[in-house]
Scaffold this active site. Structure first.
Site, mmCIF file in Angstrom:
data_model
loop_
_atom_site.group_PDB
_atom_site.id
_atom_site.type_symbol
_atom_site.label_atom_id
_atom_site.label_comp_id
_atom_site.label_asym_id
_atom_site.label_seq_id
_atom_site.Cartn_x
_atom_site.Cartn_y
_atom_site.Cartn_z
ATOM 1 N N HIS A 86 0.845 -1.198 0.000
ATOM 2 C CA HIS A 86 0.000 0.000 0.000
ATOM 3 C C HIS A 86 0.876 1.241 0.000
ATOM 4 O O HIS A 86 1.885 1.305 0.689
ATOM 5 C CB HIS A 86 -0.926 0.028 1.214
ATOM 6 N N ASP A 165 -15.002 1.827 5.953
ATOM 7 C CA ASP A 165 -13.861 2.536 5.384
ATOM 8 C C ASP A 165 -14.169 3.061 3.990
ATOM 9 O O ASP A 165 -13.784 4.173 3.635
ATOM 10 C CB ASP A 165 -12.630 1.630 5.326
ATOM 11 N N ARG A 172 -13.722 11.667 3.437
ATOM 12 C CA ARG A 172 -12.501 12.391 3.795
ATOM 13 C C ARG A 172 -11.968 13.193 2.623
ATOM 14 O O ARG A 172 -11.428 14.284 2.792
ATOM 15 C CB ARG A 172 -11.424 11.399 4.276
ATOM 16 N N SER A 187 -7.826 3.751 8.014
ATOM 17 C CA SER A 187 -8.350 3.447 6.682
ATOM 18 C C SER A 187 -7.512 2.382 5.992
ATOM 19 O O SER A 187 -8.033 1.379 5.492
ATOM 20 C CB SER A 187 -8.376 4.723 5.831
ATOM 21 N N LYS A 191 -8.701 -1.947 5.767
ATOM 22 C CA LYS A 191 -8.903 -2.520 4.433
ATOM 23 C C LYS A 191 -7.911 -3.647 4.179
ATOM 24 O O LYS A 191 -8.274 -4.721 3.674
ATOM 25 C CB LYS A 191 -8.728 -1.399 3.406
#
Length: 447
Positions: A86, A165, A172, A187, A191
């Site tokens: 990520h 989320d 957001r 977040s 996930k």
């Protein structure tokens, strides 16, 4: 649910800087997921969290509440250690599209669930959907079917995975509450923990084009993310990387896919490939297909050279409904109607590039969203002709913009002109990767 919990009192409590109980956070997330709390009240809560922060216990409670707002995927019937990556978001950050096929082609399953663009940063899903026919929306059985078949799936959040989320992520983006360490950490990790992984590699960006503007803030975020991963018994390694100029030369959804195709043919820009191979090599190491990160990097390079990464890319594009012919022959893709150039106003060296302003200019051109309902134009974007340290002559083209909205050109041009600094002397080079963070803490990066 206990009637003593009230959304207005929870907002007020956090607004006033008080610490929320785990049960209060769970109440808010549960009720929002059940459509019993409107967006405007959750927007107020997000702003209160942004301004007053969340402590470690609140952050953990938020992550756990979002994680358990839906299903946690069980991939135990798929052999091998499942590893994902990520990024905290940047401009021109298309690394997932390159490294996921590399890692999967090396035999490490990659169950990748990604998001859409946030503010000035591009989203992996928006890039994937610029490929005609490519679908990122699927249910859990289809998600598991694809990863079992290809060791790779490139999906958006299903309705079952961390639904809280998914809703907060979009909210957001349009309430100026993105750049909050606990909200970002909750977040990301809710996930990732829900998607069935065994290990995780994180690219935490720092600089003008990142949500964390300083290296210190990026380290704090990296430590929060690694801490959550460790708490949930997932091996997690983070790197802090430089986002003081865009990654690569192309910004915008299809434009970035084009650059990924070049990269998978061994023709990617140096900055893209340096970070891609580090992250992919770390994933290969965590997936137990290499004895060290160094060996993982060597394997990553080999998967590009032998063509197996590109073949894996073609396989997953076809599996998920994309037009493979467009990937084989990207020049067939239609170009935006309008093209304009930004020329250097003086001679010298490119000394600074404000990635945030460049990212916002790409949003202005149509490559991102100003509000969550907006459509993204896959053809819009910017191609850089010069990067920091390059010699420039007055009148030379330094950027080319593309859009289907001619009324956006003037504002975007002004932004782009103001985003670059040309100086008489060549700037010193800066390391792309500054720190590594793992269960033992943070330290300066070296291989």
């Amino acid at each position: 649910m206990d009637a003593k919990y009230n959304i207005v009192s929870i907002i007020r409590k956090k607004r006033d800087g008080e610490t929320l109980l785990n049960e209060e956070i769970k109440y808010l997330i549960d009720r929002y997921t059940a459509d019993e709390i409107p967006d405007y009240q959750v927007s107020a809560f997000l702003m209160a969290c942004f301004l007053n922060g969340l402590n470690d216990e609140e952050s953990a409670a938020l992550t756990e509440s979002m994680l358990h707002s839906g299903e946690i995927v069980d991939l135990s019937d798929i052999s091998g250690k499942k590893v994902d990556k990520h990024s905290t978001g940047g401009v021109g950050d298309k690394l997932s599209l390159i490294l996921a096929p590399i890692v999967a082609s090396a035999g490490v399953p990659v169950p990748m669930i990604s998001g859409r663009g946030l503010g000035h940063t591009g989203g992996t899903l928006d890039k994937l959907e610029s490929i005609p026919g490519f679908t990122v929306d699927m249910d859990l059985p289809r998600y598991k079917e694809i990863i079992a078949k290809h060791d790779l799936v490139l999906a958006g959040q299903t309705a079952e995975i961390a639904p809280a989320d998914k809703r907060l992520y979009a909210l957001r983006d349009v309430t100026a509450t993105v750049e909050s360490i606990p909200l970002i950490a909750g977040s990301i990790m809710s996930k990732k923990l829900a998607e069935g992984i065994d290990a995780l590699v994180l690219d935490v960006k720092a600089g003008s084009g990142a949500f964390m503007k300083t290296t210190d803030d990026a380290i704090r975020l990296g430590e929060a993310l690694v801490g959550i991963g460790t708490q949930f018994e997932k091996e997690t390694i983070a790197y802090v990387t430089n986002m003081n100029q865009p990654l690569g030369y192309k910004i915008g959804n299809w434009l970035e896919v084009e650059e990924c195709i070049d990269a998978m043919h061994g023709e990617g820009p140096d900055d893209i490939m340096e970070i891609t191979h580090l992250l992919a090599g770390t994933m290969i190491y965590l997936g137990e297909k290499a004895e060290s990160v160094k060996e993982g990097i060597d394997i990553s390079k080999k998967q590009i050279e032998n063509g197996e990464a590109f073949q894996k890319w073609l396989d997953i594009v076809e599996e998920q409904g994309g037009d493979v012919d467009m990937i084989r022959s990207p020049k067939k893709y239609p170009q935006a109607q309008y093209e304009f150039v930004i020329k250097a106003e003086r001679s010298g060296y490119m000394s600074e590039m404000n990635s945030y302003e460049i990212g916002m200019a790409s949003v202005e051109l149509g490559a991102g969203r100003k509000k969550k309902e907006d459509n993204v134009d896959p053809q819009a974007g910017i191609v850089l002709k010069k990067k920091i340290g390059d010699k420039i002559e007055k009148g030379e083209t330094i950027m080319v913009g593309y859009t289907n909205n001619p009324s956006a050109i003037e504002a975007a041009s002004d932004q782009l002109i103001g985003a670059v600094t040309i100086a008489e002397t060549k700037p010193e080079s800066v390391n792309l990767i500054s720190h590594i963070i793992d269960k033992d803490g943070s330290r300066a990066f070296e291989l």
